[in-house]
Structure formats: structure tokens, C-alpha cells
Write a protein that holds these residues in place. Structure first.
Motif, PDB file in Angstrom:
ATOM      1  N   THR A  88       0.857  -1.177   0.000  1.00  0.00           N
ATOM      2  CA  THR A  88       0.000   0.000   0.000  1.00  0.00           C
ATOM      3  C   THR A  88       0.895   1.230   0.000  1.00  0.00           C
ATOM      4  O   THR A  88       1.778   1.349   0.844  1.00  0.00           O
ATOM      5  CB  THR A  88      -0.927  -0.009   1.234  1.00  0.00           C
ATOM      6  OG1 THR A  88      -1.685  -1.214   1.247  1.00  0.00           O
ATOM      7  CG2 THR A  88      -1.880   1.173   1.213  1.00  0.00           C
ATOM      8  N   LEU A  89       0.677   2.088  -0.989  1.00  0.00           N
ATOM      9  CA  LEU A  89       1.559   3.232  -1.241  1.00  0.00           C
ATOM     10  C   LEU A  89       0.734   4.502  -1.415  1.00  0.00           C
ATOM     11  O   LEU A  89      -0.302   4.464  -2.071  1.00  0.00           O
ATOM     12  CB  LEU A  89       2.294   3.037  -2.570  1.00  0.00           C
ATOM     13  CG  LEU A  89       3.419   2.042  -2.686  1.00  0.00           C
ATOM     14  CD1 LEU A  89       3.816   1.921  -4.151  1.00  0.00           C
ATOM     15  CD2 LEU A  89       4.595   2.488  -1.849  1.00  0.00           C
ATOM     16  N   THR A 120      -1.232  -4.222  -5.191  1.00  0.00           N
ATOM     17  CA  THR A 120      -0.817  -2.863  -4.846  1.00  0.00           C
ATOM     18  C   THR A 120      -2.044  -1.995  -4.719  1.00  0.00           C
ATOM     19  O   THR A 120      -2.952  -2.066  -5.558  1.00  0.00           O
ATOM     20  CB  THR A 120       0.124  -2.251  -5.901  1.00  0.00           C
ATOM     21  OG1 THR A 120      -0.529  -2.250  -7.161  1.00  0.00           O
ATOM     22  CG2 THR A 120       1.420  -3.034  -6.006  1.00  0.00           C
ATOM     23  N   THR A 121      -2.078  -1.212  -3.664  1.00  0.00           N
ATOM     24  CA  THR A 121      -3.220  -0.359  -3.417  1.00  0.00           C
ATOM     25  C   THR A 121      -2.727   1.007  -2.971  1.00  0.00           C
ATOM     26  O   THR A 121      -1.587   1.150  -2.535  1.00  0.00           O
ATOM     27  CB  THR A 121      -4.116  -0.944  -2.309  1.00  0.00           C
ATOM     28  OG1 THR A 121      -3.303  -1.204  -1.155  1.00  0.00           O
ATOM     29  CG2 THR A 121      -4.755  -2.237  -2.736  1.00  0.00           C
ATOM     30  N   ARG A 122      -3.600   1.972  -3.087  1.00  0.00           N
ATOM     31  CA  ARG A 122      -3.250   3.325  -2.682  1.00  0.00           C
ATOM     32  C   ARG A 122      -3.642   3.528  -1.226  1.00  0.00           C
ATOM     33  O   ARG A 122      -4.718   3.114  -0.797  1.00  0.00           O
ATOM     34  CB  ARG A 122      -4.002   4.326  -3.581  1.00  0.00           C
ATOM     35  CG  ARG A 122      -3.634   5.764  -3.338  1.00  0.00           C
ATOM     36  CD  ARG A 122      -4.010   6.630  -4.531  1.00  0.00           C
ATOM     37  NE  ARG A 122      -5.434   6.552  -4.854  1.00  0.00           N
ATOM     38  CZ  ARG A 122      -6.385   7.293  -4.276  1.00  0.00           C
ATOM     39  NH1 ARG A 122      -6.069   8.155  -3.330  1.00  0.00           N
ATOM     40  NH2 ARG A 122      -7.642   7.172  -4.647  1.00  0.00           N
ATOM     41  N   PRO A 124      -1.842   4.712   3.010  1.00  0.00           N
ATOM     42  CA  PRO A 124      -0.646   4.962   3.819  1.00  0.00           C
ATOM     43  C   PRO A 124       0.355   3.805   3.676  1.00  0.00           C
ATOM     44  O   PRO A 124      -0.044   2.647   3.635  1.00  0.00           O
ATOM     45  CB  PRO A 124      -1.190   5.029   5.250  1.00  0.00           C
ATOM     46  CG  PRO A 124      -2.679   5.222   5.099  1.00  0.00           C
ATOM     47  CD  PRO A 124      -3.062   4.587   3.804  1.00  0.00           C
TER      48      PRO A 124
ATOM     49  N   ILE B  50     -10.661   3.786   0.314  1.00  0.00           N
ATOM     50  CA  ILE B  50     -10.293   3.470  -1.073  1.00  0.00           C
ATOM     51  C   ILE B  50     -11.167   2.313  -1.565  1.00  0.00           C
ATOM     52  O   ILE B  50     -11.834   2.406  -2.593  1.00  0.00           O
ATOM     53  CB  ILE B  50      -8.806   3.045  -1.187  1.00  0.00           C
ATOM     54  CG1 ILE B  50      -7.880   4.077  -0.554  1.00  0.00           C
ATOM     55  CG2 ILE B  50      -8.448   2.767  -2.653  1.00  0.00           C
ATOM     56  CD1 ILE B  50      -7.621   5.299  -1.374  1.00  0.00           C
ATOM     57  N   HIS B  51     -11.176   1.225  -0.791  1.00  0.00           N
ATOM     58  CA  HIS B  51     -11.907   0.024  -1.209  1.00  0.00           C
ATOM     59  C   HIS B  51     -13.242  -0.139  -0.511  1.00  0.00           C
ATOM     60  O   HIS B  51     -14.052  -0.963  -0.897  1.00  0.00           O
ATOM     61  CB  HIS B  51     -11.059  -1.215  -0.973  1.00  0.00           C
ATOM     62  CG  HIS B  51      -9.741  -1.163  -1.670  1.00  0.00           C
ATOM     63  ND1 HIS B  51      -8.623  -0.677  -1.073  1.00  0.00           N
ATOM     64  CD2 HIS B  51      -9.380  -1.492  -2.918  1.00  0.00           C
ATOM     65  CE1 HIS B  51      -7.610  -0.726  -1.921  1.00  0.00           C
ATOM     66  NE2 HIS B  51      -8.047  -1.207  -3.051  1.00  0.00           N
ATOM     67  N   HIS B 314      -6.433   1.929  -9.186  1.00  0.00           N
ATOM     68  CA  HIS B 314      -6.240   2.512  -7.856  1.00  0.00           C
ATOM     69  C   HIS B 314      -5.353   3.738  -7.875  1.00  0.00           C
ATOM     70  O   HIS B 314      -5.415   4.557  -6.984  1.00  0.00           O
ATOM     71  CB  HIS B 314      -5.629   1.486  -6.911  1.00  0.00           C
ATOM     72  CG  HIS B 314      -6.507   0.306  -6.708  1.00  0.00           C
ATOM     73  ND1 HIS B 314      -7.677   0.390  -6.004  1.00  0.00           N
ATOM     74  CD2 HIS B 314      -6.400  -0.972  -7.126  1.00  0.00           C
ATOM     75  CE1 HIS B 314      -8.249  -0.798  -5.981  1.00  0.00           C
ATOM     76  NE2 HIS B 314      -7.507  -1.642  -6.658  1.00  0.00           N
ATOM     77  N   PHE B 315      -4.506   3.837  -8.882  1.00  0.00           N
ATOM     78  CA  PHE B 315      -3.590   4.972  -8.925  1.00  0.00           C
ATOM     79  C   PHE B 315      -4.001   6.023  -9.944  1.00  0.00           C
ATOM     80  O   PHE B 315      -3.264   6.948 -10.202  1.00  0.00           O
ATOM     81  CB  PHE B 315      -2.165   4.504  -9.202  1.00  0.00           C
ATOM     82  CG  PHE B 315      -1.551   3.817  -8.019  1.00  0.00           C
ATOM     83  CD1 PHE B 315      -1.411   4.498  -6.817  1.00  0.00           C
ATOM     84  CD2 PHE B 315      -1.128   2.505  -8.110  1.00  0.00           C
ATOM     85  CE1 PHE B 315      -0.845   3.873  -5.711  1.00  0.00           C
ATOM     86  CE2 PHE B 315      -0.560   1.884  -7.017  1.00  0.00           C
ATOM     87  CZ  PHE B 315      -0.422   2.567  -5.809  1.00  0.00           C
TER      88      PHE B 315
END
Lengths: 316, 316
Positions: A88-89, A120-122, A124, B50-51, B314-315
Motif C-alpha cells: 500500500t503506497l 498494490t493499493t493506494r 498509507p 479506497i476500497h 487505484h492509482f
């Protein structure tokens, strides 16, 4: 689902395994398990600001995220095989991702560990790794087998990572490089764990601090443990830079060392020390298993005290 | 390492499996794999905001975190076996954890899925689940086997979850309960995936949106796909509450439906539709596999257009 990033990370590792039937890029990875082996599986998550300081180099984060998981396999005497990486970024920063991949690959490659999947997720910055390793049925090292009369031993030295964390507050960290390196680049004791198969009666890795982790062995084995503080292996780097009281505190309660703490029958302690010297980390006898419960400190004169710090608890 | 929370969650599930040699409470879980089976492994992470929307019920988060992973196993035609749960929480709120456990267990129990390990850490709310399921060698459904002439089918209905998300902005969400339920409590199509073994030539679950996910099949199979928008299965709930244009957009590009999208030889489409009706979700023919690349929309008159939304990234 953003496999591009995970695949990009995988490309940094140069590991091909025949047991990976389907790797990164489908809904799930598919792997085959050798006949007669069981699978050890662990997951550990690192959160920025909790498990590594803000500002830690990306490569160190990648290394450490895998290291703490390989350490769990080491404590089971398992042979590393595959990992999945859930990342997670806050932003898809390519330099950061490549740095993280380099650190991950540096550790994965010598173990022939294949990255087979991930997500991969957005959000923290959080790095969660799931590792898989092979064990032989009945040979995994558990926390529950310590017996009264066994000796308690530990690999390497204790307290360096906690000392390194303290050093990061200093303006000039150069003199403490080896301690900070122990914090950022812990060495999972995989070969040591395998050498302990069939010998150690119980084993755990020191992630939350010696007293806390040894407490798990006590509880799950139904025994007590007496430790002689004078016997705790401490590095000259730590002893040079810190007073005795701090160094002892780091060794007893500092987390993040990722050494193995284990129990063996008393008559095998010398053999184990020799075996573990051969795999590079050595092992030191630090105490013994007794009747009762919990971890107690007993000095050379027989004085007993119960440690007042139980190690690191993420929610403390 | 804080196994108490993970063990507390596990106790909500009433699943005992003989293949779990060592469960929660040691450095790693140890499991055995039946002879002649391979293992499908997937990991997916849900991040708050986000999710799932901030304010989502804990039980819904627990359900969904497992559901999105079981959906990956479904798309491989795998049989669920074990999961590990990496939970990052701002505070160890017991009511929240028990709620999350209830939702997780509600979905895990009927699949006889055992929670065998995990990790809890402090930080922004993030739930990462790693699932393991059994496959038969050579029978896993991949994304790469679609052939020109195959028909494209999808289970259930599309767009409901995206419609549900839109509805959450409304003051009174009661009329939209079934759509919001599709968002919060997706049904992984495990039985459907298994029914497709040996029949479907390619399969993926619709998590990022039909066009985006079908695009993966195109790319990995080296084919193109033509979809007739009029054929997309849409629920009466969605069609009642939304204009056609919105409903079509949700069905094409809305993520989070967790239906299976798959390709089958044209002469088996009726048989598959009947099979999947028997497992409760049904299947609808929505298009065909053609030479070329990418996903194209072709209406009844032969008009072709290329969708302008590629699904959820996600990005992005």
C-alpha cells in the motif's frame, strides 16, 4: 490487481522455480508442493512510522519486509519457497518501488525465494508479505516443546536493533552504522533454524524482545525460564556506545533483532553452539528451563528478579 | 505477533480441518496438501476510504475482505482451504474486531475455510487477506486460453456494486438496500468457478470493471472481444433507480461486482448457462472472441465503439 508493479518488483529477483505453475499475472498463483513435505505459512506487516521510521530507505523497507517473514520460517525450521507482496503506497513513486524491489530481491535471491503474487493499493505506506516454506512432517520447530532441564540459547547478539533505533536520533549516525544496519537489514537465521531440526525442543524468533518472546515459549510449553543477564550476548558496537543499563535493557526488551531463541537438552548445547558457528551466527547459552511459569532473571549470586518490561506491544 | 486478536477472530469461525497441522499461535502455520493437488494462492488488500467507504460496518469489511479473495480463487476454479489475515487498525477496538470477525466468519464457515494465521498492527485501517485453495493439476482456469470463436459469458448481474456506491450519497438509502448489499457483501462465485473446470477456456473475476478485466483476458490470450451492450445482465434494482446511460456505465466500468467473466466454446454456451443456473447465479452470453486486440462494443446494428473508460485503477 495492478500486477504491473508487482511484476516490476519480481523482475529484480532472478529466481526461477519449477514448482511455480502459474506466477504473477492471473487471479491467483498456482504452485505445486513436493511429495512428503508440509507447508509453513506466515504473514507480517510493516507500517511506516510503527515498524520502520519515516524516512527509511526504500531498499531497507523491501529487505526488512521480507526478512521479518523469513525469520518466522527460520523459527519453524522451514525452507523458504514463495512470497506474495501486498503493498500500500500513497503514490506510485517509481524510484521508491524500484528501491523497495532491490532490497527485497537482495534478500530473496540467495534463498531462491520466488515472488509469485501480490497486490498494490493506494493508501498509507504499508508492506505486508506472506511467505511459504517447506517443512518435513513432525520436524517443524514449535514453541510448545521446552522441557524442564533444557538450556535456553540464542543466536547472534541481542539489543542491536533497539540500540540502532536509539542512535537514529543522533545528528551523526556514522559511528553507529553497524547498529542501524541491524535495525534496517536484519538477517533471518534460516540456516540456523534448519540446523536445529530434530535437536531444539522449542524455538521462536526474537521480534518483540527476548523476555516477551521467551514468555511465549514458557506459556506454550507450560514451563518457566531463568535467564542470567550476564550471559546475554551483546555486540561490542552496542557496548561501546551505550551504558550497561541501556545495553541490558535493549538486550532484554528491545525488539527487531530476529535472532532465534530456542531450548535444547543440556547435553546437546555444545554441539549446537558448534553447529551454529558453522552457519555463521553462533549460539550462546543464556539460561535454563525450570518448573513454574514466566521468565525470571537470575544473576550469578542466585538473586532473582522478574523483568519489568514485557517487550514491545504494538497496541501498548 | 499479537495472536490474541487473530485467535479471537478465528473463534468466530467454526471450522476444523485435519490438514491444519499447526494453526494460529506459533511463528508460522503448518498445513498439509492432499496428494495430487496444487495450491492456488492470492492476496488482496482493502484500505479504508479506497476500497470501502469510511463508516462501512465492521462486519461488512470482514465479509468483503474475504469475499474479494475467494473471488480470485473462484476465477481459478480452486476450492478454498485456508486464509491468513493481516489487520492494521488505528486502535484495538474490541467491538470493531468482533464485528469484523462475525462478517469474516459468516462467509468462511460455509466454505469450511480455516483462519490459520495473521498479524495485527497499529496504523490506518487496512485489511489484507491471503487465501489458499486446492486445484487439480492442469485444471486451473487461466486468463490466457480464450480462442477466436469462443463466446464471452458473465455470471449474475453487472454494475450493482457501482450503483450501490452511488446510492450511498443519498439521504435515504433504504430503497437501494439490495444495491448497497452488493457493494458491501459481494458473493464470490466459487461453485460457478468449479462448474467451469474443463469447460471455460479463460476466466477472470470482475473486480475493476468488465472492460478492464476482460481486457486482461484479451491481452493474455492474444485475442479481441466484441461485447453487445444490450446483452449485459443488469438487475431490475439498478434499472429501476438509474437512467440507462448510468446503468450501462456501471455495468461496463463499475468495479466490485465479483462476478466471473469467462469464455467458452460456442457449442457449450447453453450447457454452461444451465450448469450455472443450478449453482444459483446463472450466466449470460454477452459477446464473442474475435481476432485482434482489446474490448470493443458492438451493438445489434453492427456499430462498433471502443469504450472510453477502462475501469478502475487505484492509482488513476
Amino acid at each position: 490487481m495492478e500486477f504491473d508493479l508487482i511484476e516490476r518488483i519480481r523482475r529484480h529477483t532472478d529466481v526461477h522455480r519449477d514448482d511455480v505453475v502459474t506466477g504473477i499475472g492471473d487471479d491467483a498463483a498456482v504452485v505445486s508442493i513436493p511429495a512428503g513435505r508440509e507447508l509453513a505459512i506466515a504473514v507480517d506487516t510493516l507500517v511506516e512510522g510503527i515498524h520502520f521510521p519515516v524516512g527509511t530507505a526504500a531498499a531497507d523497507i523491501g529487505w526488512k519486509a521480507l526478512a521479518v517473514n523469513l525469520s518466522d520460517l527460520a523459527a519453524m525450521a522451514a525452507t523458504p519457497a514463495w512470497a506474495l507482496l501486498a503493498l500500500t503506497l500513497p503514490t506510485p513513486d517509481e524510484a521508491f518501488i524500484d528501491g523497495l524491489a532491490r532490497g527485497f530481491a537482495e534478500l530473496a535471491t540467495p534463498f531462491r525465494l520466488a515472488l509469485i503474487g501480490g497486490d498494490t493499493t493506494r493508501g498509507p505506506l504499508t508492506v505486508s508479505v506472506t511467505v511459504h516454506g517447506f517443512t518435513t512432517p513432525g520436524q517443524a520447530l514449535l514453541r510448545s516443546g521446552a522441557r524442564v532441564g533444557d538450556v535456553v540459547m540464542v543466536t547472534g547478539t541481542l539489543g542491536d536493533a533497539a540500540a540502532g533505533l536509539r542512535c537514529l536520533a543522533e545528528a551523526d549516525t556514522t559511528p553507529y552504522a553497524s547498529l542501524i544496519d541491524r535495525l534496517n537489514r536484519p538477517t533471518p537465521r534460516v540456516a540456523a533454524g534448519q540446523a536445529l531440526r530434530g535437536i531444539a525442543t522449542a524455538c521462536i524468533d526474537v521480534s518483540d524482545g527476548l523476555v516477551a518472546d521467551l514468555g511465549h515459549i514458557c506459556k506454550q510449553s507450560g514451563v518457566g525460564v531463568e535467564i542470567d543477564p550476564a550471559l546475554l550476548p551483546r555486540s561490542s558496537a552496542m557496548l561501546t556506545h551505550f551504558h550497561d543499563a541501556d545495553a541490558l535493557d535493549f538486550a532484554l526488551a528491545g525488539g527487531d533483532d530476529y535472532e532465534l531463541c530456542f531450548t535444547v537438552p543440556a547435553d546437546r548445547a555444545s554441539e549446537v553452539a558448534a553447529d551454529l558457528s558453522r552457519v555463521g551466527c553462533g549460539a550462546t547459552r543464556i539460561g535454563r528451563v525450570v518448573e513454574g511459569a514466566g521468565v525470571h532473571l537470575v544473576d550469578g549470586t542466585g538473586q532473582v528478579r522478574t523483568p519489568d518490561r514485557a517487550g514491545w506491544n504494538h497496541f501498548a
